[in-house]
Write a protein that holds these residues in place. Structure first.
Motif, PDB file in Angstrom:
ATOM      1  N   UNK A   5      18.421   8.849   2.404  1.00 21.26           N
ATOM      2  CA  UNK A   5      19.836   8.125   2.358  1.00 21.26           C
ATOM      3  C   UNK A   5      20.563   9.548   1.414  1.00 21.26           C
ATOM      4  N   UNK A   6      19.821  10.215   0.846  1.00 21.96           N
ATOM      5  CA  UNK A   6      20.113  11.068  -0.588  1.00 21.96           C
ATOM      6  C   UNK A   6      20.733  11.720   0.395  1.00 21.96           C
ATOM      7  N   UNK A   7      19.917  12.660   1.041  1.00 21.49           N
ATOM      8  CA  UNK A   7      20.029  13.804   2.152  1.00 21.49           C
ATOM      9  C   UNK A   7      21.378  13.612   3.901  1.00 21.49           C
ATOM     10  N   UNK A   8      21.560  12.313   3.521  1.00 24.61           N
ATOM     11  CA  UNK A   8      22.606  12.186   4.766  1.00 24.61           C
ATOM     12  C   UNK A   8      23.718  12.135   3.647  1.00 24.61           C
ATOM     13  N   UNK A   9      24.019  11.788   2.587  1.00 24.30           N
ATOM     14  CA  UNK A   9      25.109  11.627   1.622  1.00 24.30           C
ATOM     15  C   UNK A   9      25.332  13.258   1.276  1.00 24.30           C
TER      16      UNK A   9
ATOM     17  N   UNK B  18      17.158  11.229  -6.116  1.00 23.07           N
ATOM     18  CA  UNK B  18      16.193  11.177  -8.445  1.00 23.07           C
ATOM     19  C   UNK B  18      15.743  10.167  -8.242  1.00 23.07           C
ATOM     20  N   UNK B  19      16.450   8.801  -8.359  1.00 20.61           N
ATOM     21  CA  UNK B  19      15.659   7.795  -7.957  1.00 20.61           C
ATOM     22  C   UNK B  19      14.895   7.235  -7.101  1.00 20.61           C
ATOM     23  N   UNK B  20      14.527   8.069  -6.316  1.00 20.87           N
ATOM     24  CA  UNK B  20      13.292   8.114  -5.248  1.00 20.87           C
ATOM     25  C   UNK B  20      12.159   8.814  -5.477  1.00 20.87           C
ATOM     26  N   UNK B  21      12.595   9.861  -6.388  1.00 18.77           N
ATOM     27  CA  UNK B  21      11.572  11.031  -6.767  1.00 18.77           C
ATOM     28  C   UNK B  21      10.829  10.162  -8.302  1.00 18.77           C
ATOM     29  N   UNK B  22      11.642   9.202  -8.897  1.00 23.58           N
ATOM     30  CA  UNK B  22      11.189   8.865  -9.968  1.00 23.58           C
ATOM     31  C   UNK B  22      10.160   7.857 -10.002  1.00 23.58           C
ATOM     32  N   UNK B  23      10.402   6.698  -8.419  1.00 18.12           N
ATOM     33  CA  UNK B  23      10.042   5.444  -8.534  1.00 18.12           C
ATOM     34  C   UNK B  23       8.533   6.566  -7.691  1.00 18.12           C
ATOM     35  N   UNK B  24       8.405   7.208  -7.007  1.00 23.78           N
ATOM     36  CA  UNK B  24       7.159   8.001  -5.944  1.00 23.78           C
ATOM     37  C   UNK B  24       6.074   8.764  -7.235  1.00 23.78           C
TER      38      UNK B  24
ATOM     39  N   UNK C 288       0.790  -1.888  -0.011  1.00 28.11           N
ATOM     40  CA  UNK C 288      -0.302   0.043   0.260  1.00 28.11           C
ATOM     41  C   UNK C 288       1.032   1.102  -0.328  1.00 28.11           C
ATOM     42  N   UNK C 289       2.160   1.172   0.824  1.00 26.12           N
ATOM     43  CA  UNK C 289       2.996   2.152   1.059  1.00 26.12           C
ATOM     44  C   UNK C 289       4.281   2.698  -0.138  1.00 26.12           C
ATOM     45  N   UNK C 290       4.695   1.189  -0.845  1.00 24.06           N
ATOM     46  CA  UNK C 290       5.670   0.952  -0.709  1.00 24.06           C
ATOM     47  C   UNK C 290       6.718   1.866  -1.480  1.00 24.06           C
ATOM     48  N   UNK C 291       5.961   2.486  -2.502  1.00 19.55           N
ATOM     49  CA  UNK C 291       6.639   3.632  -3.545  1.00 19.55           C
ATOM     50  C   UNK C 291       6.544   5.035  -2.249  1.00 19.55           C
ATOM     51  N   UNK C 292       6.367   4.897  -1.040  1.00 16.60           N
ATOM     52  CA  UNK C 292       6.419   6.159  -0.325  1.00 16.60           C
ATOM     53  C   UNK C 292       7.704   5.539   0.761  1.00 16.60           C
ATOM     54  N   UNK C 293       7.111   5.026   1.105  1.00 14.55           N
ATOM     55  CA  UNK C 293       8.851   4.060   2.377  1.00 14.55           C
ATOM     56  C   UNK C 293       9.928   4.417   1.518  1.00 14.55           C
ATOM     57  N   UNK C 294       9.861   3.671  -0.273  1.00 17.09           N
ATOM     58  CA  UNK C 294      11.359   3.298  -1.075  1.00 17.09           C
ATOM     59  C   UNK C 294      11.674   4.956  -1.457  1.00 17.09           C
ATOM     60  N   UNK C 295      10.455   5.963  -1.546  1.00 18.06           N
ATOM     61  CA  UNK C 295      11.008   7.074  -2.183  1.00 18.06           C
ATOM     62  C   UNK C 295      11.942   8.453  -0.378  1.00 18.06           C
ATOM     63  N   UNK C 296      11.135   7.988   0.724  1.00 15.14           N
ATOM     64  CA  UNK C 296      11.852   8.706   2.216  1.00 15.14           C
ATOM     65  C   UNK C 296      12.965   8.099   2.112  1.00 15.14           C
TER      66      UNK C 296
END
Length: 188
Positions: free
Chosen positions: A80-84, A174-180, A67-75
């Motif tokens: 991780x991206x912001x930390x990097x 970018x990968x997370x945004x694409x998934x979302x 139900x929420x996999x795309x949100x989990x992947x994006x978040x």
């Protein structure tokens, strides 16, 4: 598409290992090729194992996650991206190690740079990428990036690893945004 995404994930995840290996390579004064391969082996192995662990966790959550996999992947990828990006843009103080190339220290460093791969492994369930393919691509990419970073260690300036880490963070976002986008706006 799944190989390209696996390669993008591999490149993004290997940036931490690249940065760490540049620092390790700068401290190496003898038998650099052997030390580079040894260091790359540990980093590649850990980086290949952790997505499998994350993938397993993603599967265990099963239908609840659907139900929420795309949100989990994006978040996860956003975090991780912001930390990097944060880590790549802030100045670092590198601690002086007595034996920087000991097996224990290399394994701990490889572990520390690979933990984020477990979170990315959860997203493999969402992306539908075969976990073995992704783990192999991520592990091999990390091995190659670590070898290159180690051998470039003494030649690269201190800013190269940090810049690369920030760039890797942007790629994960970018990968997370694409998934979302694919699962929300573009799915209808």
């Amino acid at each position: 598409m799944s190989f390209t995404t696996s390669l993008s994930l591999g490149l993004s995840l290997s940036i931490d290992a690249f940065a760490a290996s540049v620092a390790q390579g700068a401290r190496s004064h003898s038998d650099r090729l052997r030390q580079a391969v040894r260091t790359a082996f540990y980093f590649g192995l850990f980086e290949a194992i952790f997505p499998i662990i994350g993938w397993g966790l993603g599967l265990m959550l099963g239908k609840v996650m659907a139900q929420v996999d795309h949100w989990v992947a994006f978040l996860l990828l956003l975090g991780i991206g912001l930390k990097m990006i944060h880590d790549g843009l802030r100045p670092r103080v590198v601690p002086v190690m007595v034996r920087p190339h000991s097996t224990g220290r290399i394994a701990l460093l490889a572990l520390g740079t690979s933990v984020d791969a477990a979170a990315v492994g959860v997203t493999l369930v969402v992306l539908g990428i075969p976990v073995v393919q992704a783990a192999l691509v991520i592990g091999i990419t990390t091995f190659m990036m670590t070898c290159a970073g180690f051998l470039l260690g003494g030649l690269a300036g201190p800013r190269l690893p940090r810049f690369a880490e920030a760039l890797g963070g942007l790629l994960l976002i970018a990968i997370g945004a694409k998934i979302l986008l694919e699962h929300t706006v573009l799915s209808g």
